[in-house]
Design an enzyme around this catalytic site. Structure first.
Site, PDB file in Angstrom:
ATOM      1  N   ARG A 243       4.960  10.903   6.324  1.00 25.34           N
ATOM      2  CA  ARG A 243       4.286  11.909   7.153  1.00 25.34           C
ATOM      3  C   ARG A 243       5.304  12.711   7.960  1.00 25.34           C
ATOM      4  O   ARG A 243       5.125  13.895   8.220  1.00 25.34           O
ATOM      5  CB  ARG A 243       3.240  11.281   8.067  1.00 25.34           C
ATOM      6  CG  ARG A 243       3.823  10.405   9.149  1.00 25.34           C
ATOM      7  CD  ARG A 243       2.839  10.132  10.260  1.00 25.34           C
ATOM      8  NE  ARG A 243       3.301   9.038  11.089  1.00 25.34           N
ATOM      9  CZ  ARG A 243       2.789   8.713  12.249  1.00 25.34           C
ATOM     10  NH1 ARG A 243       1.761   9.379  12.721  1.00 25.34           N
ATOM     11  NH2 ARG A 243       3.253   7.704  12.941  1.00 25.34           N
TER      12      ARG A 243
ATOM     13  N   SER B  86      -0.881  13.117  14.643  1.00 26.71           N
ATOM     14  CA  SER B  86      -0.629  12.079  13.639  1.00 26.71           C
ATOM     15  C   SER B  86      -0.034  12.652  12.355  1.00 26.71           C
ATOM     16  O   SER B  86       0.712  11.987  11.657  1.00 26.71           O
ATOM     17  CB  SER B  86      -1.921  11.355  13.284  1.00 26.71           C
ATOM     18  OG  SER B  86      -2.452  10.734  14.430  1.00 26.71           O
TER      19      SER B  86
ATOM     20  N   GLU C 299     -14.407  17.506   9.266  1.00 27.14           N
ATOM     21  CA  GLU C 299     -13.585  17.655   8.059  1.00 27.14           C
ATOM     22  C   GLU C 299     -14.221  18.563   7.020  1.00 27.14           C
ATOM     23  O   GLU C 299     -13.530  19.288   6.303  1.00 27.14           O
ATOM     24  CB  GLU C 299     -13.300  16.278   7.436  1.00 27.14           C
ATOM     25  CG  GLU C 299     -12.387  15.399   8.281  1.00 27.14           C
ATOM     26  CD  GLU C 299     -13.097  14.728   9.450  1.00 27.14           C
ATOM     27  OE1 GLU C 299     -14.345  14.723   9.467  1.00 27.14           O
ATOM     28  OE2 GLU C 299     -12.416  14.210  10.355  1.00 27.14           O
TER      29      GLU C 299
ATOM     30  N   PHE D  77     -10.386  10.125   5.943  1.00 26.27           N
ATOM     31  CA  PHE D  77     -11.317  11.154   6.418  1.00 26.27           C
ATOM     32  C   PHE D  77     -11.346  12.365   5.489  1.00 26.27           C
ATOM     33  O   PHE D  77     -12.311  13.124   5.492  1.00 26.27           O
ATOM     34  CB  PHE D  77     -10.957  11.583   7.846  1.00 26.27           C
ATOM     35  CG  PHE D  77     -10.850  10.442   8.823  1.00 26.27           C
ATOM     36  CD1 PHE D  77     -11.624   9.292   8.635  1.00 26.27           C
ATOM     37  CD2 PHE D  77      -9.990  10.492   9.896  1.00 26.27           C
ATOM     38  CE1 PHE D  77     -11.532   8.221   9.511  1.00 26.27           C
ATOM     39  CE2 PHE D  77      -9.895   9.423  10.786  1.00 26.27           C
ATOM     40  CZ  PHE D  77     -10.667   8.278  10.592  1.00 26.27           C
TER      41      PHE D  77
ATOM     42  N   ASP E 182      -5.896  -0.697  12.149  1.00 21.04           N
ATOM     43  CA  ASP E 182      -7.160   0.054  12.217  1.00 21.04           C
ATOM     44  C   ASP E 182      -8.223  -0.540  11.288  1.00 21.04           C
ATOM     45  O   ASP E 182      -9.411  -0.295  11.455  1.00 21.04           O
ATOM     46  CB  ASP E 182      -6.933   1.529  11.867  1.00 21.04           C
ATOM     47  CG  ASP E 182      -6.339   2.301  13.041  1.00 21.04           C
ATOM     48  OD1 ASP E 182      -6.424   1.799  14.175  1.00 21.04           O
ATOM     49  OD2 ASP E 182      -5.791   3.392  12.806  1.00 21.04           O
TER      50      ASP E 182
ATOM     51  N   ARG F 236       1.932   6.410   7.096  1.00 18.55           N
ATOM     52  CA  ARG F 236       2.529   6.268   8.421  1.00 18.55           C
ATOM     53  C   ARG F 236       3.693   5.280   8.405  1.00 18.55           C
ATOM     54  O   ARG F 236       4.559   5.298   9.270  1.00 18.55           O
ATOM     55  CB  ARG F 236       1.455   5.781   9.404  1.00 18.55           C
ATOM     56  CG  ARG F 236       1.929   5.746  10.833  1.00 18.55           C
ATOM     57  CD  ARG F 236       0.879   5.175  11.749  1.00 18.55           C
ATOM     58  NE  ARG F 236       0.594   3.785  11.425  1.00 18.55           N
ATOM     59  CZ  ARG F 236      -0.278   3.024  12.073  1.00 18.55           C
ATOM     60  NH1 ARG F 236      -0.972   3.528  13.071  1.00 18.55           N
ATOM     61  NH2 ARG F 236      -0.489   1.774  11.728  1.00 18.55           N
TER      62      ARG F 236
END
Lengths: 313, 289
Positions: A11, A38, A59, A84, A117, A167
């Site tokens: 990322r 992010s 989105e 998402f 998460d 990430r």
């Protein structure tokens, strides 16, 4: 950029490339659904705040708006978590893919390694969708440098592109020059080949190294940094050279590289294939390393799969 | 004020469009005639009353106003309008919904160059229109964006996401118009999932809201002209229309939302439409074999 042993994420590579693109190309705009931090879009935003379009946590509209922005002659980069992005599947399919519009999708936090998460955020199904969509190019970079180059390459393509990012910070493993029209061979070998992409290129190279050092098993490692269009020629050549393949991916075993590989082989060449991927399960909370271990995506898992593949030859 | 002769001319075009909608959908034995018939007056004004800038022969004319048919299923009215405008050969209308036709069942960009974006899955075109409106401003272009939506379509949550974004970004170059016929595939909109009070909802979302009779040429033109005056808000026009307008036995009956007339009823419908006006005989398209 020089290869270093600094751990960096894909990322971050995307964010740095976007920062460069907004300087170079006045038509580049970028959107996020309140995840601009992010996605590392803040770097580009500092350079060119007026080219950032905040969609808010919406989105579907973000993707629909990106389609409209491309109609105005702009090149939108849309960024959110991979999990998402799937919410806008219908917009991606009809507004963008069916219209073959010039929109770039950057999905970050893909795979189990997003960690604590938990299952809802750990997208393991995205490639099943994007591989099935006509007109899409799919880029699956393995490290910071490759994500940087993949993002620049995406801007040059006139059509929809999906970039799968993470990430997780990983070692630099990719090699220049970057040619996304071909699979990237990171290590030559003749006994067996690992086909992989993304974060797990690291573990795959490690497995190959260990097997050579300890057991003199020669393992070829191929980085499929572009899943679509798929370099079938390289796959068939590798299959003929090694006659045993191990697919390693941080994705469900359905709909990703394993599915694609087996499909191409079924039509062209017969050889044993072992798959190291998520076995039709959702993830859960935990640290990245714990999860890779729990779901069988570690270097020892790859080594076991290699031995099984060789034994089946 | 538009003179009576001009209104009569526009009404004649609308009637021809209605005739073509019946022919196209019956010939295809599929399609959505109800909403198409109800919207014929709106589309007539959009294209023939100087509302929207377009070049009938150049779909990519840079100065055009952009049009997005978010309720893609009423494309028979749009295709028939494009034929009247000279963008589509009249005979081509009867290829509607046939293999390899440019006139796909829902507008599809790769088949017909006048389609800015493929639509048909409801609730998407309006979001694309918002993005286009923002994009045109970024490019410092003066073109307007016109977007057609259905009332049932406003049940899609994504339309409300688009509504929020359009006012947040002050999309004054965006004119959305809604065919408010009160009917959808399975009945009355208010029975299926209540939409009202629609105008108040859009006002609360920060839009310039207009309401008028969508089967009255004079009022349609006035509404579009008023919409163009909006300075810092997106506009939505709720056009109250009659599904199936012009064919009495189809009017206000939701069963004609997505079902073509069988041939005997189509003939009856054409007789009704033809009896209402003094048109020069329209060319009879050859059947596409």
């Amino acid at each position: 950029m020089n290869q270093t042993m600094n751990k960096r994420s894909t990322r971050d590579g995307f964010g740095r490339a976007l920062e460069q693109l907004v300087k170079e190309d006045s038509n580049v705009v970028f959107l996020s659904g309140d995840l601009n931090d992010s996605l590392r879009m803040e770097w580009a935003r500092k350079i060119s705040p007026n080219k950032f379009i905040q969609s808010g946590i919406a989105e579907q509209n973000m993707v629909a708006m990106s389609a409209g922005l491309s109609l105005a002659g702009l090149t939108p980069f849309v960024g959110t978590f991979g999990a998402f992005m799937l919410r806008a599947t219908d917009q991606i399919r009809v507004s963008v893919a069916l219209s073959n519009l010039n929109v770039k999708f950057a999905s970050s936090h893909c795979g189990l390694t997003v960690g604590q998460d938990g299952a809802n955020a750990q997208v393991l199904e995205d490639l099943a969708l994007f591989q099935a969509l006509p007109n899409f190019t799919i880029l699956t970079p393995a490290d910071f440098n490759e994500a940087f180059e993949a993002t620049l390459y995406a801007q040059k393509i006139n059509g929809p592109v999906y970039i799968r990012l993470s990430r997780e910070e990983v070692n630099d493993v990719s090699e220049s020059p970057y040619d996304f029209t071909k699979a990237s061979i990171l290590r030559q070998g003749s006994d067996v080949a690992i086909l992989t992409y993304g974060n797990l290129v690291n573990q795959s190279l490690q497995a190959a190294k260990i097997l050579m050092e300890k057991e003199s098993i020669s393992v070829k490692v191929v980085n499929y940094h572009c899943l679509k269009p798929f370099d079938e020629e390289s796959l068939i050549q590798t299959a003929k050279e090694c006659n045993a393949l191990v697919i390693v991916e941080e994705h469900q075993k359905f709909g990703g590289l394993a599915s694609k590989t087996c499909q191409v082989l079924a039509e062209n060449y017969n050889c044993p294939v072992e798959i190291v991927a998520v076995e039709d399960k959702f993830g859960q909370s935990g640290k990245a390393e714990e999860l890779l271990n729990k779901y069988g995506l570690t270097t020892p898992n790859i080594i076991r799969a290699i031995k099984t593949a060789i034994a089946r030859k | 004020m538009i003179d009576d002769k001009k209104i009569e001319d526009l009404e004649n075009i609308a009637k021809q469009i209605r005739i073509d909608i019946v022919k196209m959908t019956t010939n295809a034995n599929s399609g959505h005639p109800g909403g198409s018939l109800g919207s014929a007056d709106i589309f007539t004004c959009l294209y023939f009353a100087g509302i929207m800038k377009y070049d009938a022969k150049q779909p990519n004319w840079p100065n055009r106003d952009y049009f997005i048919l978010s309720n893609g299923h009423i494309c028979p009215v749009w295709y028939a309008t494009l034929s009247q405008a000279g963008s589509i050969e009249y005979d081509e209308l009867l290829t509607f919904r046939k293999l390899d036709s440019r006139l796909q069942g829902h507008p599809t960009k790769s088949f017909l160059p006048f389609v800015e974006i493929s639509t048909g899955s409801l609730g998407q075109g309006i979001g694309a229109a918002v993005g286009l409106s923002i994009g045109l401003r970024i490019k410092e272009m003066k073109n307007r964006v016109f977007c057609s939506v259905g009332d049932g379509e406003l049940e899609e949550g994504s339309t409300w996401e688009a509504a929020m974004a359009a006012s947040h970004y002050n999309c004054s170059n965006l004119i959305v118009f809604c065919d408010r016929n009160g009917l959808q595939q399975n009945g009355n909109t208010e029975d299926i999932i209540g939409l009202e009070p629609l105008s108040e909802k859009y006002r609360a979302f920060g839009w310039n809201v207009l309401e008028t009779d969508g089967n009255n040429i004079q009022k349609i033109i006035e509404a579009f002209e008023q919409a163009k005056l909006s300075k810092n808000k997106p506009t939505i026009i709720f056009f109250k229309t009659l599904m199936g307008k012009g064919v009495d036995f189809m009017e206000n009956d939701y069963q004609w939302h997505g079902k073509p007339l069988p041939e005997d009823l189509a003939q009856k419908a054409l007789d009704i439409l033809n009896s209402e006006k003094n048109l020069p005989n329209p060319p009879i398209p050859q059947k596409n074999q």
